[in-house]
Design a protein around this motif. Structure first.
Motif, mmCIF file in Angstrom:
data_model
loop_
_atom_site.group_PDB
_atom_site.id
_atom_site.type_symbol
_atom_site.label_atom_id
_atom_site.label_comp_id
_atom_site.label_asym_id
_atom_site.label_seq_id
_atom_site.Cartn_x
_atom_site.Cartn_y
_atom_site.Cartn_z
ATOM 1 N N ASP A 1 -6.573 1.868 -4.358
ATOM 2 C CA ASP A 1 -6.575 0.845 -5.397
ATOM 3 C C ASP A 1 -5.474 -0.178 -5.108
ATOM 4 O OD1 ASP A 1 -6.488 -0.657 -7.694
ATOM 5 O OD2 ASP A 1 -6.062 1.019 -9.050
ATOM 6 N N PRO A 2 -5.822 -1.461 -4.867
ATOM 7 C CA PRO A 2 -4.790 -2.460 -4.527
ATOM 8 C C PRO A 2 -3.787 -2.700 -5.642
ATOM 9 C CG PRO A 2 -6.921 -3.520 -4.899
ATOM 10 C CD PRO A 2 -7.175 -2.045 -4.870
ATOM 11 N N LYS A 3 -4.139 -2.338 -6.866
ATOM 12 C CA LYS A 3 -3.207 -2.528 -7.979
ATOM 13 C C LYS A 3 -2.019 -1.572 -7.908
ATOM 14 C CE LYS A 3 -6.770 -4.340 -11.084
ATOM 15 N NZ LYS A 3 -7.527 -4.142 -12.357
ATOM 16 N N LEU A 4 -2.092 -0.593 -7.014
ATOM 17 C CA LEU A 4 -0.984 0.340 -6.841
ATOM 18 C C LEU A 4 0.096 -0.201 -5.906
ATOM 19 C CD1 LEU A 4 -3.001 3.680 -6.481
ATOM 20 C CD2 LEU A 4 -1.718 2.883 -8.479
ATOM 21 N N LEU B 1 2.948 -5.845 -5.038
ATOM 22 C CA LEU B 1 2.638 -7.188 -4.542
ATOM 23 C C LEU B 1 3.713 -8.209 -4.917
ATOM 24 C CD1 LEU B 1 -1.215 -7.303 -5.193
ATOM 25 C CD2 LEU B 1 0.013 -6.715 -3.099
ATOM 26 N N VAL C 1 0.340 -2.104 1.586
ATOM 27 C CA VAL C 1 -0.559 -3.217 1.274
ATOM 28 C C VAL C 1 -1.637 -3.300 2.352
ATOM 29 C CG1 VAL C 1 0.973 -4.877 2.421
ATOM 30 C CG2 VAL C 1 -0.707 -5.689 0.761
ATOM 31 N N HIS D 1 8.655 2.986 -4.333
ATOM 32 C CA HIS D 1 7.216 2.719 -4.439
ATOM 33 C C HIS D 1 6.397 3.934 -4.006
ATOM 34 C CE1 HIS D 1 3.231 1.238 -3.459
ATOM 35 N NE2 HIS D 1 3.455 1.500 -2.179
ATOM 36 N N SER E 1 -8.721 7.065 -5.723
ATOM 37 C CA SER E 1 -7.479 6.344 -5.999
ATOM 38 C C SER E 1 -7.559 5.390 -7.181
ATOM 39 C CB SER E 1 -7.059 5.557 -4.751
ATOM 40 O OG SER E 1 -7.948 4.477 -4.510
ATOM 41 N N PHE E 2 -8.754 5.090 -7.653
ATOM 42 C CA PHE E 2 -8.913 4.126 -8.739
ATOM 43 C C PHE E 2 -8.783 4.829 -10.091
ATOM 44 C CE2 PHE E 2 -10.906 2.356 -5.013
ATOM 45 C CZ PHE E 2 -10.555 1.011 -5.060
#
Length: 472
Positions: free
Chosen positions: A114-117, A120, A315, A363, A446-447
């Motif tokens: 999940d990119p929200k993890l 950024l 990322v 992180h 992962s989502f």
């Protein structure tokens, strides 16, 4: 206790008493059906349950065998191999990935977390800092082998885990896939034989196809990993040049090999002078306090090309990977100059800047905790809504679950039906070439597991039940 569980317990007790020894072939599903007086599906599910517990293993086109001891490969165990002189899978993989990436599709089949993890905001600050302080001269410093500060930061991270790797042998690449491809290309010529496990990461199959190599596929089970007896048979009977393996959080099955097993594999490859191309992209996504050692940690002879990246842990979009290439570093740099030239200079510099903030470990601790929580929740939801004939294998670390299906279920057809319902899965056919004794699909956990995901699992359960009814 259900019938398949009763049968599984009976066979497990027989193994414990020595009725069946390690390496013995169990009665086929059809034979066991006749002996036990239960249905074909009951026996199938019992065998899958025993396999998920690590008591038995499936060998392609051969049947089910009592598992060898975890610590050793017993002599004389028969091994089944799949050898393929022409690999042709890229078109199919492209079609599956294209269908899976459509807007609105529930991405159970995705390979990325999940990119929200990902952090950024912090990474963007590093990019902005680099943009303000970059000169034209500093840009040219990022040609192969890559940005010096980034290679040093990577080497220091290895040192934190007790592994000494010089920054001078690290080559920065455009993601781990380029590192793996360049590594394989550096040690082979068209027509050479390469060993992979089956099922394996589809990128290995694509690389073999692109480089016009010949493939030997060694069976891997969701519990034990690669069949060492079959690997030894392949090395004894074919002029193998390289072996592409994942020892930690294997994609798609999710297992992590025990240290003793990793040592056995490295020793075996060293004995036969075969290069090990190691894919360790999930190594940072462990559970617990200790990072699992890579194959490289057990290699004293310099046979391992160790590949990894930040795509799964920090990322995905930056596409920064690397290979600790040892004596092959110069050859890989030469090949990179003829293909991509180098990775993105600003991105390399931004990552080096971010790693100096010491935010990465903070992180990672959060990322590992969230991934573990989501995987456990996904496992519970899948167990609740998928048919009981489906065996869900869960390992610590990473973010994949493997769902084993009975023989006769066409996972390609299942994926096509799921896409029509706006759901993607990663069928076993993405990870294999030729026949394999393992049937199933991979699920990305992962989502966030909310109402949309639960409804998607319920739909998958319905599709699977329809397929099971048709097969029976």
């Amino acid at each position: 206790m259900k019938k398949y569980q009763q049968l599984a317990e009976r066979i497990a007790h027989q193994i414990e008493l020595g009725v069946w020894h390690p390496g013995d072939r169990l009665p086929s599903i059809r034979e066991q059906t006749g002996h036990s007086g239960v249905s074909f599906m009951t026996v199938t599910h019992a065998y899958q349950l025993l396999e998920s517990r690590g008591l038995i293993i499936a060998r392609p086109q051969s049947g089910y065998y009592v598992s060898p001891p975890e610590s050793a490969t017993p002599p004389g165990v028969p091994a089944s191999l799949v050898h393929q002189e022409n690999v042709d899978i890229n078109s199919y993989i492209f079609d599956v990935l294209q269908a899976s990436s459509r807007p609105g599709v529930v991405p159970f089949g995705s390979a990325f977390p999940d990119p929200k993890l990902f952090p950024l905001a912090q990474l963007n600050r590093s990019l902005a800092h680099v943009a303000r302080n970059t000169s034209a001269v500093s840009m040219t410093e990022n040609l192969p082998p890559g940005h010096r500060a980034l290679r040093q930061a990577i080497a220091r991270r290895y040192a934190q885990h007790g592994l000494t790797i010089s920054p001078d042998e690290i080559v920065i690449t455009t993601g781990a896939l380029e590192a793996l491809n360049l590594s394989l290309q550096a040690v082979t010529e068209p027509g050479d034989w390469v060993v992979v496990e089956t099922p394996c990461f589809y990128g290995a199959l694509q690389a073999i196809e692109r480089l016009k190599l010949k493939m030997i596929a060694i069976p891997s089970s969701p519990h034990h990993g690669i069949d060492l007896a079959a690997l030894e048979q392949a090395l004894n009977n074919w002029p193998v040049k390289a072996c592409w393996l994942m020892g930690n959080h294997q994609n798609p099955l999710g297992f992590t090999l025990a240290d003793e097993r990793k040592q056995q594999i490295v020793d075996l490859l060293t004995q036969h002078q075969v290069t090990l191309v190691e894919d360790d992209v999930y190594g940072e996504l462990y559970q617990g306090n200790t990072r699992p050692a890579p194959f490289r940690a057990f290699d004293t002879g310099g046979i391992t090309l160790h590949c990894a990246s930040f795509s799964k842990s920090l990322v995905a979009g930056f596409r920064v990977g690397w290979v600790a290439a040892g004596r092959h570093a110069r050859r890989i740099q030469q090949l990179q100059l003829m293909s991509t030239l180098s990775g993105s200079a600003p991105v390399q510099m931004a990552l080096a800047d971010y790693l100096t903030t010491r935010s990465y470990d903070t992180h990672l601790r959060r990322l590992r905790r969230v991934l573990a929580e989501r995987k456990h929740k996904a496992w519970q939801i899948l167990r609740q809504h998928l048919p009981e004939n489906c065996v869900i294998t869960r390992h610590d670390g990473g973010y994949f679950l493997w769902v084993s299906l009975p023989e006769g279920i066409d996972t390609r057809a299942l994926n096509t039906a799921a896409i029509r319902e706006q759901i993607s899965v990663a069928p076993v056919s993405m990870f294999t070439v030729g026949q394999t004794g393992l049937n199933g699909f991979r699920v990305n956990t992962s989502f966030p597991w909310q109402e949309r995901e639960i409804q998607a699992v319920q739909t998958l359960g319905r599709l699977l039940q329809q397929a099971l009814n048709a097969a029976s």
